[in-house]
Every structure is written in structure tokens, then in C-alpha cells.
Motif scaffolding. Structure first.
Motif, PDB file in Angstrom:
ATOM      1  N   GLU A  83      29.168  36.786  52.141  1.00  0.00           N
ATOM      2  CA  GLU A  83      28.527  36.850  50.824  1.00  0.00           C
ATOM      3  C   GLU A  83      28.494  38.289  50.307  1.00  0.00           C
ATOM      4  O   GLU A  83      28.761  38.544  49.138  1.00  0.00           O
ATOM      5  CB  GLU A  83      27.093  36.307  50.893  1.00  0.00           C
ATOM      6  N   LYS A 142      30.331  39.726  46.929  1.00  0.00           N
ATOM      7  CA  LYS A 142      29.576  40.431  45.885  1.00  0.00           C
ATOM      8  C   LYS A 142      30.179  41.804  45.621  1.00  0.00           C
ATOM      9  O   LYS A 142      30.356  42.212  44.464  1.00  0.00           O
ATOM     10  CB  LYS A 142      28.112  40.553  46.290  1.00  0.00           C
ATOM     11  N   LEU A 148      34.541  39.708  42.441  1.00  0.00           N
ATOM     12  CA  LEU A 148      35.209  38.455  42.096  1.00  0.00           C
ATOM     13  C   LEU A 148      34.205  37.311  42.053  1.00  0.00           C
ATOM     14  O   LEU A 148      33.242  37.303  42.821  1.00  0.00           O
ATOM     15  CB  LEU A 148      36.292  38.125  43.131  1.00  0.00           C
ATOM     16  N   LYS A 149      34.458  36.368  41.178  1.00  0.00           N
ATOM     17  CA  LYS A 149      33.609  35.183  41.110  1.00  0.00           C
ATOM     18  C   LYS A 149      34.052  34.196  42.179  1.00  0.00           C
ATOM     19  O   LYS A 149      35.236  34.096  42.503  1.00  0.00           O
ATOM     20  CB  LYS A 149      33.703  34.532  39.733  1.00  0.00           C
ATOM     21  N   LYS A 150      33.078  33.461  42.718  1.00  0.00           N
ATOM     22  CA  LYS A 150      33.406  32.473  43.739  1.00  0.00           C
ATOM     23  C   LYS A 150      34.386  31.443  43.204  1.00  0.00           C
ATOM     24  O   LYS A 150      35.263  30.989  43.935  1.00  0.00           O
ATOM     25  CB  LYS A 150      32.141  31.782  44.247  1.00  0.00           C
ATOM     26  N   SER A 151      34.262  31.092  41.938  1.00  0.00           N
ATOM     27  CA  SER A 151      35.179  30.097  41.364  1.00  0.00           C
ATOM     28  C   SER A 151      36.625  30.590  41.433  1.00  0.00           C
ATOM     29  O   SER A 151      37.542  29.813  41.705  1.00  0.00           O
ATOM     30  CB  SER A 151      34.785  29.759  39.929  1.00  0.00           C
TER      31      SER A 151
END
Length: 70
Positions: A8, A12, A16-19
Motif C-alpha cells: 500500500e 501511494k 498511480l491509481k489502483k484502478s
């Protein structure tokens, strides 16, 4: 076993976005979450770890800490 907190943190830090990460891995978000949270039968494959290493600019040490050390 995945070190969820360390992964995690690296996500962060990457910005980058998790999507985006999920799409790059070819996974669904629920599948990614299961792998991150060590749900039995849901482990990251070597190919997924290699992609995460590249996406998140992980060092070899990061990979060991996140994916292989208890």
C-alpha cells in the motif's frame, strides 16, 4: 504472503491509481484486493510481481520484503 502495508505504501508513493495498476495487471479490483489481503487461494503470480516491480519502481529488496518475507 503479501506484506499489505508495504505494498500500500509503495502504491501511494508511486502516485498511480489502483484502478490503473489493476488494469495493467489484467485483474479485477476484487481479485487484486484478495491478493493484497492474503485471502487463501489468492496469491500474486510471478508475472504479476514482475509487472508490479516495473510499475511501482520496486527494488529487488522491496520485492523480497513485500512478497516473500514473512
Amino acid at each position: 504472503m503479501t506484506n499489505t502495508k508495504a505494498l500500500e505504501k509503495k502504491i501511494k508513493e508511486s502516485g498511480l491509481k489502483k484502478s490503473f495498476i489493476v488494469k495493467a495487471l489484467g485483474l479485477s479490483l476484487p481479485c487484486f484486493r484478495r491478493k493484497m489481503h492474503n485471502i487463501p487461494g489468492s496469491e500474486f503470480r510471478p508475472s504479476e510481481i514482475a509487472k508490479l516491480k516495473k510499475l511501482l519502481n520496486l527494488t529487488d529488496s522491496d520485492v523480497l520484503t513485500i512478497f516473500f518475507l514473512p
